[in-house]
Structures are given as structure tokens and as C-alpha cells.
Scaffold this motif. Structure first.
Motif, PDB file in Angstrom:
ATOM      1  N   GLN A  32       0.830  -1.202   0.000  1.00  0.00           N
ATOM      2  CA  GLN A  32       0.000   0.000   0.000  1.00  0.00           C
ATOM      3  C   GLN A  32       0.874   1.265   0.000  1.00  0.00           C
ATOM      4  O   GLN A  32       0.605   2.209  -0.745  1.00  0.00           O
ATOM      5  CB  GLN A  32      -0.861  -0.025   1.263  1.00  0.00           C
ATOM      6  CG  GLN A  32      -2.142   0.763   1.146  1.00  0.00           C
ATOM      7  CD  GLN A  32      -3.036   0.497   2.360  1.00  0.00           C
ATOM      8  OE1 GLN A  32      -2.590  -0.024   3.386  1.00  0.00           O
ATOM      9  NE2 GLN A  32      -4.288   0.851   2.239  1.00  0.00           N
ATOM     10  N   ASP A  33       1.919   1.248   0.825  1.00  0.00           N
ATOM     11  CA  ASP A  33       2.837   2.398   0.873  1.00  0.00           C
ATOM     12  C   ASP A  33       3.454   2.646  -0.504  1.00  0.00           C
ATOM     13  O   ASP A  33       3.551   3.788  -0.958  1.00  0.00           O
ATOM     14  CB  ASP A  33       3.986   2.140   1.867  1.00  0.00           C
ATOM     15  CG  ASP A  33       3.509   2.142   3.312  1.00  0.00           C
ATOM     16  OD1 ASP A  33       2.353   2.542   3.565  1.00  0.00           O
ATOM     17  OD2 ASP A  33       4.292   1.727   4.189  1.00  0.00           O
ATOM     18  N   LEU A  34       3.874   1.550  -1.142  1.00  0.00           N
ATOM     19  CA  LEU A  34       4.578   1.688  -2.424  1.00  0.00           C
ATOM     20  C   LEU A  34       3.653   2.244  -3.504  1.00  0.00           C
ATOM     21  O   LEU A  34       4.066   3.056  -4.324  1.00  0.00           O
ATOM     22  CB  LEU A  34       5.150   0.334  -2.866  1.00  0.00           C
ATOM     23  CG  LEU A  34       6.335  -0.178  -2.033  1.00  0.00           C
ATOM     24  CD1 LEU A  34       6.618  -1.643  -2.348  1.00  0.00           C
ATOM     25  CD2 LEU A  34       7.583   0.658  -2.292  1.00  0.00           C
ATOM     26  N   THR A  35       2.394   1.783  -3.496  1.00  0.00           N
ATOM     27  CA  THR A  35       1.469   2.254  -4.536  1.00  0.00           C
ATOM     28  C   THR A  35       1.106   3.730  -4.325  1.00  0.00           C
ATOM     29  O   THR A  35       0.700   4.399  -5.274  1.00  0.00           O
ATOM     30  CB  THR A  35       0.171   1.416  -4.581  1.00  0.00           C
ATOM     31  OG1 THR A  35      -0.337   1.335  -3.262  1.00  0.00           O
ATOM     32  CG2 THR A  35       0.401   0.025  -5.125  1.00  0.00           C
ATOM     33  N   SER A  36       1.269   4.203  -3.085  1.00  0.00           N
ATOM     34  CA  SER A  36       0.915   5.608  -2.847  1.00  0.00           C
ATOM     35  C   SER A  36       2.087   6.550  -3.155  1.00  0.00           C
ATOM     36  O   SER A  36       1.927   7.763  -3.134  1.00  0.00           O
ATOM     37  CB  SER A  36       0.454   5.805  -1.403  1.00  0.00           C
ATOM     38  OG  SER A  36       1.542   5.585  -0.549  1.00  0.00           O
ATOM     39  N   THR A  40       8.980   7.683 -10.633  1.00  0.00           N
ATOM     40  CA  THR A  40       9.143   7.502 -12.085  1.00  0.00           C
ATOM     41  C   THR A  40      10.499   6.838 -12.347  1.00  0.00           C
ATOM     42  O   THR A  40      11.346   6.762 -11.458  1.00  0.00           O
ATOM     43  CB  THR A  40       9.142   8.874 -12.817  1.00  0.00           C
ATOM     44  OG1 THR A  40      10.094   9.711 -12.170  1.00  0.00           O
ATOM     45  CG2 THR A  40       7.766   9.516 -12.804  1.00  0.00           C
ATOM     46  N   GLY A  41      10.679   6.392 -13.596  1.00  0.00           N
ATOM     47  CA  GLY A  41      11.970   5.852 -14.044  1.00  0.00           C
ATOM     48  C   GLY A  41      12.443   4.654 -13.241  1.00  0.00           C
ATOM     49  O   GLY A  41      11.633   3.809 -12.845  1.00  0.00           O
ATOM     50  N   PRO A  42      13.766   4.594 -12.959  1.00  0.00           N
ATOM     51  CA  PRO A  42      14.336   3.422 -12.270  1.00  0.00           C
ATOM     52  C   PRO A  42      13.739   3.211 -10.885  1.00  0.00           C
ATOM     53  O   PRO A  42      13.587   2.074 -10.436  1.00  0.00           O
ATOM     54  CB  PRO A  42      15.825   3.754 -12.154  1.00  0.00           C
ATOM     55  CG  PRO A  42      16.084   4.929 -13.016  1.00  0.00           C
ATOM     56  CD  PRO A  42      14.776   5.607 -13.277  1.00  0.00           C
ATOM     57  N   VAL A  43      13.387   4.302 -10.199  1.00  0.00           N
ATOM     58  CA  VAL A  43      12.797   4.169  -8.855  1.00  0.00           C
ATOM     59  C   VAL A  43      11.455   3.443  -8.963  1.00  0.00           C
ATOM     60  O   VAL A  43      11.133   2.556  -8.164  1.00  0.00           O
ATOM     61  CB  VAL A  43      12.613   5.575  -8.207  1.00  0.00           C
ATOM     62  CG1 VAL A  43      11.955   5.449  -6.834  1.00  0.00           C
ATOM     63  CG2 VAL A  43      13.947   6.280  -8.082  1.00  0.00           C
ATOM     64  N   GLN A  44      10.692   3.822 -10.004  1.00  0.00           N
ATOM     65  CA  GLN A  44       9.387   3.176 -10.206  1.00  0.00           C
ATOM     66  C   GLN A  44       9.567   1.673 -10.448  1.00  0.00           C
ATOM     67  O   GLN A  44       8.806   0.851  -9.929  1.00  0.00           O
ATOM     68  CB  GLN A  44       8.691   3.821 -11.400  1.00  0.00           C
ATOM     69  CG  GLN A  44       7.244   3.394 -11.543  1.00  0.00           C
ATOM     70  CD  GLN A  44       6.583   4.012 -12.752  1.00  0.00           C
ATOM     71  OE1 GLN A  44       7.243   4.247 -13.773  1.00  0.00           O
ATOM     72  NE2 GLN A  44       5.301   4.277 -12.650  1.00  0.00           N
ATOM     73  N   GLU A  45      10.614   1.322 -11.238  1.00  0.00           N
ATOM     74  CA  GLU A  45      10.899  -0.091 -11.511  1.00  0.00           C
ATOM     75  C   GLU A  45      11.242  -0.838 -10.218  1.00  0.00           C
ATOM     76  O   GLU A  45      10.791  -1.960  -9.985  1.00  0.00           O
ATOM     77  CB  GLU A  45      12.064  -0.216 -12.515  1.00  0.00           C
ATOM     78  CG  GLU A  45      11.687   0.052 -13.953  1.00  0.00           C
ATOM     79  CD  GLU A  45      10.479  -0.773 -14.397  1.00  0.00           C
ATOM     80  OE1 GLU A  45      10.514  -2.010 -14.264  1.00  0.00           O
ATOM     81  OE2 GLU A  45       9.478  -0.177 -14.857  1.00  0.00           O
ATOM     82  N   GLU A  46      12.050  -0.176  -9.400  1.00  0.00           N
ATOM     83  CA  GLU A  46      12.447  -0.774  -8.123  1.00  0.00           C
ATOM     84  C   GLU A  46      11.212  -0.995  -7.236  1.00  0.00           C
ATOM     85  O   GLU A  46      11.051  -2.052  -6.604  1.00  0.00           O
ATOM     86  CB  GLU A  46      13.447   0.180  -7.431  1.00  0.00           C
ATOM     87  CG  GLU A  46      14.152  -0.387  -6.229  1.00  0.00           C
ATOM     88  CD  GLU A  46      14.889  -1.683  -6.517  1.00  0.00           C
ATOM     89  OE1 GLU A  46      14.792  -2.574  -5.658  1.00  0.00           O
ATOM     90  OE2 GLU A  46      15.528  -1.811  -7.590  1.00  0.00           O
ATOM     91  N   HIS A  47      10.327  -0.005  -7.221  1.00  0.00           N
ATOM     92  CA  HIS A  47       9.100  -0.126  -6.420  1.00  0.00           C
ATOM     93  C   HIS A  47       8.206  -1.245  -6.933  1.00  0.00           C
ATOM     94  O   HIS A  47       7.568  -1.947  -6.148  1.00  0.00           O
ATOM     95  CB  HIS A  47       8.343   1.210  -6.416  1.00  0.00           C
ATOM     96  CG  HIS A  47       8.985   2.254  -5.558  1.00  0.00           C
ATOM     97  ND1 HIS A  47       8.629   3.567  -5.574  1.00  0.00           N
ATOM     98  CD2 HIS A  47       9.991   2.154  -4.658  1.00  0.00           C
ATOM     99  CE1 HIS A  47       9.372   4.239  -4.708  1.00  0.00           C
ATOM    100  NE2 HIS A  47      10.221   3.396  -4.155  1.00  0.00           N
ATOM    101  N   LYS A  48       8.170  -1.399  -8.243  1.00  0.00           N
ATOM    102  CA  LYS A  48       7.348  -2.478  -8.832  1.00  0.00           C
ATOM    103  C   LYS A  48       7.846  -3.838  -8.367  1.00  0.00           C
ATOM    104  O   LYS A  48       7.077  -4.734  -8.025  1.00  0.00           O
ATOM    105  CB  LYS A  48       7.419  -2.416 -10.371  1.00  0.00           C
ATOM    106  CG  LYS A  48       6.335  -1.568 -11.002  1.00  0.00           C
ATOM    107  CD  LYS A  48       6.410  -1.739 -12.505  1.00  0.00           C
ATOM    108  CE  LYS A  48       5.444  -0.826 -13.213  1.00  0.00           C
ATOM    109  NZ  LYS A  48       5.649  -0.846 -14.671  1.00  0.00           N
TER     110      LYS A  48
END
Lengths: 212, 130
Positions: A32-36, A40-48
């Protein structure tokens, strides 16, 4: 099987269940924290990747909870199985290991049972089997833990038994010594623990079903 | 009271749980560290620590032993018990030994944050009045 024995297994299972729920809660919370987060970019990939890992963990923990629930269900039906004259030793060993894992781990004992073995039906009450397995665990705890203990149901000709294997861990020699000489004699009724043919193993049999 | 930079030591043998919790606390501005058993916890508490979130049942040294040692050697460090195990007897014993809160798993992170906040307030009061 005594109420004390049943209470101890239930306490261990409830403790385990609380830990499973805690991991689920934190993993779902992290998802839930991650989806909020606005990334963008590499950080978004890491979060995914982290999100996928959290959801995998939730799935894994739900499976563990389901196994525990099977054990709890078995205990809940104890009054019905108390008078039962037979049981599947493989299933009882599996349920025991699942329910007693937390209790064993706190005393540095690692419990294991064979997961995919065939049913081994024996003419013994399942509660007597649980009592005997808990007594064996207690003997190992009494010598100080740090032992790997496994239970495998088996059949030789028409005789069913549980193979108890003590392996690994720093206190293996002490545990082997403590288990020698049928220490269950004054504990679990109607059962006998005697050395197996292979080093580090014992055979748990019930008096009416002794293995030659 | 802001929790930013509060040094929290999380002690639990359930690795996945404690590491995920650390990540979530970190996202909320706290500075968490993690220990997986009692020995690691006692080593970790020699570094500056405001609050310890401590499990009770762990292999080897259990939570009560850690609590006793912390209260003897670092009495200003506040200890919150967070456990999956524990009846009334254990809760009472933990408070007697100096724990400032006793929580049961699973817990909502906001409730844990509130408990950490209260623990820090107690520590602050203790620093001011003693």
C-alpha cells in the motif's frame, strides 16, 4: 493425550498464526505504501519489484496459515478422534511439525516431516501419536536444543511406525543419548522408542504394532 | 511530537516481518535498525538508541533477558514489547521489568508509531526531570 499437551500445541500454533498475520499485515502495508508513492523511471521499476515481492510474501504466508488451520481443525475435532482406533501417521507427523514449529524454534530445535509421503494408516489413536511426538520433542528440549529432528511415517510389511531422525545441530550427540533407552516409557503410554538400523535414527512403535 | 530521526532498534527472529517493518518505519522518517536475536540486540544497543521494539520468544536469549540487560545498562532506552506470544502473566512481568508498552502482533503501524511517540515522550520527561 493430556489437556496440557493439547494446550501447548495450540499455544505454539496461535503464536505462529500471530506471526503469520503480522508478516501479512506488514507486507500488505508495504504494498500500500509503495502504490501511494509518486515515482518515475528506475525508482518506479524498483518499487514495482518490491511490490511484487510483497504480494508473493502475502501468498506464501497465506499457504502457511492454511496448513496451520488444518492442524487447528484437527485439534478442534479432538473429541471425535479421541476414541479413534486408527490414523494416518504421515498426516499426524506433518500436522505436529507444523503446529509445534514455533515452540521448537524458540528452543533452537528444527522440526521436519516428509511433505509428500503416501498415507500410512496405523491402528493407533492420533492423539496418542501427537502425545508421543511431543514427548520426544520434550526429551530433546531437556538436553538443550540445537538439534534437527525429523519424523517420517513408514511401513515395513504390515507394520507401521514413525522413524525419528536426529541430525545436524550442535547437541545431536546429547539428544541421541537422551533418546536411547526408551525415555517414553514413563511418558507416552503404549509406545516404544528403540534405535533404528541406521545411525541417528529411532523407531517409534505402538505396543500392538511392534516392528520386528 | 515528530518522529523524524528517532533511532529505533527492532528485535525479532521473524526476518521478513522485521525487515518489512523497518522499511515502513524508514518511509515515515524514523531511523530503524534490525537485530534478529538477543545477542545481536545487546550489541546493537551500544550504539545510540531511543526505543527498542522487542519480541519475547526468540531462539537463544529471549526478550526478557534482553529487557533485563537493557534496563540495567541503558535505563534511558525505552522498550516496547511486540510479541505474538504472551498471556497476562508475561505482560505484567514485562511492565514490572521496565517495558513501557506491551503490544500483540499483528499491529497497525499507526498504533506502533503512537506507542513509539509515547515512549519518546517518557524518555524526554525522564531527561528533563531527573
Amino acid at each position: 493425550m493430556s489437556y496440557t499437551c493439547m494446550a501447548r500445541l495450540l499455544a505454539s500454533a496461535v503464536h505462529d498464526m500471530r506471526n503469520i498475520l503480522a508478516v501479512i499485515r506488514e507486507s500488505a502495508g508495504l504494498a500500500q505504501d509503495l502504490t501511494s508513492l509518486d515515482s518515475t523511471g528506475p525508482v518506479q521499476e524498483e518499487h514495482k519489484k518490491e511490490l511484487a515481492s510483497s504480494l508473493d510474501e502475502v501468498r506464501r504466508q497465506v499457504l502457511l496459515a492454511a496448513q496451520l488451520a488444518e492442524g487447528l481443525e484437527f485439534m478442534a475435532q479432538a473429541d471425535m478422534v479421541e476414541g479413534a482406533a486408527s490414523c494416518d501417521l504421515a498426516r499426524v507427523c506433518r500436522l505436529f511439525c507444523r503446529m509445534a514449529t514455533r515452540h521448537a524454534r524458540a528452543t533452537q530445535i528444527r522440526l521436519q516431516s516428509s511433505e509428500h509421503e503416501e498415507p500410512v494408516w496405523a491402528a493407533v489413536s492420533p492423539l496418542d501419536v501427537l502425545q508421543a511426538l511431543l514427548d520426544i520433542l520434550d526429551v530433546c528440549i531437556a538436553v538443550g536444543g540445537r538439534v534437527d529432528l525429523s519424523f517420517t511415517a513408514a511401513r515395513r510389511l504390515h507394520d507401521e511406525y514413525v522413524e525419528v531422525r536426529v541430525s545436524g545441530g550442535e547437541n545431536t550427540a546429547l539428544a541421541l543419548s537422551a533418546l536411547t533407552g526408551n525415555p517414553l516409557q514413563d511418558k507416552s503410554c503404549q509406545c516404544l522408542l528403540r534405535p533404528g538400523s541406521e545411525a541417528g535414527t529411532f523407531i517409534l512403535v505402538w505396543r500392538s504394532k511392534e516392528v520386528a | 511530537m515528530s518522529l523524524k530521526g528517532i533511532k529505533v532498534l527492532l528485535v525479532d527472529d521473524e526476518r521478513r516481518f522485521v525487515e518489512t517493518l523497518a522499511e515502513r518505519l524508514s518511509m515515515r522518517g524514523l531511523a530503524p535498525r534490525v537485530a534478529h536475536d538477543g545477542q545481536q540486540a545487546l550489541k546493537a544497543v551500544t550504539m545510540p538508541t531511543d526505543v527498542i521494539v522487542l519480541d519475547l520468544r526468540m531462539p537463544g536469549m529471549d526478550g526478557f533477558e534482553v529487557l533485563r540487560s537493557v534496563k540495567q545498562n541503558n535505563p534511558k532506552v525505552q522498550v516496547i514489547i511486540l510479541t505474538g506470544h504472551g498471556g497476562d502473566g508475561e505482560e505484567e512481568m514485562a511492565y514490572r521489568m521496565g517495558a513501557c508498552d506491551f503490544l500483540k502482533k499483528p499491529i497497525d503501524i499507526d498504533d506502533l508509531l503512537q506507542s513509539i511517540r509515547l515512549a519518546c515522550t517518557q524518555q524526554f520527561k525522564s531527561d528533563v526531570f531527573h
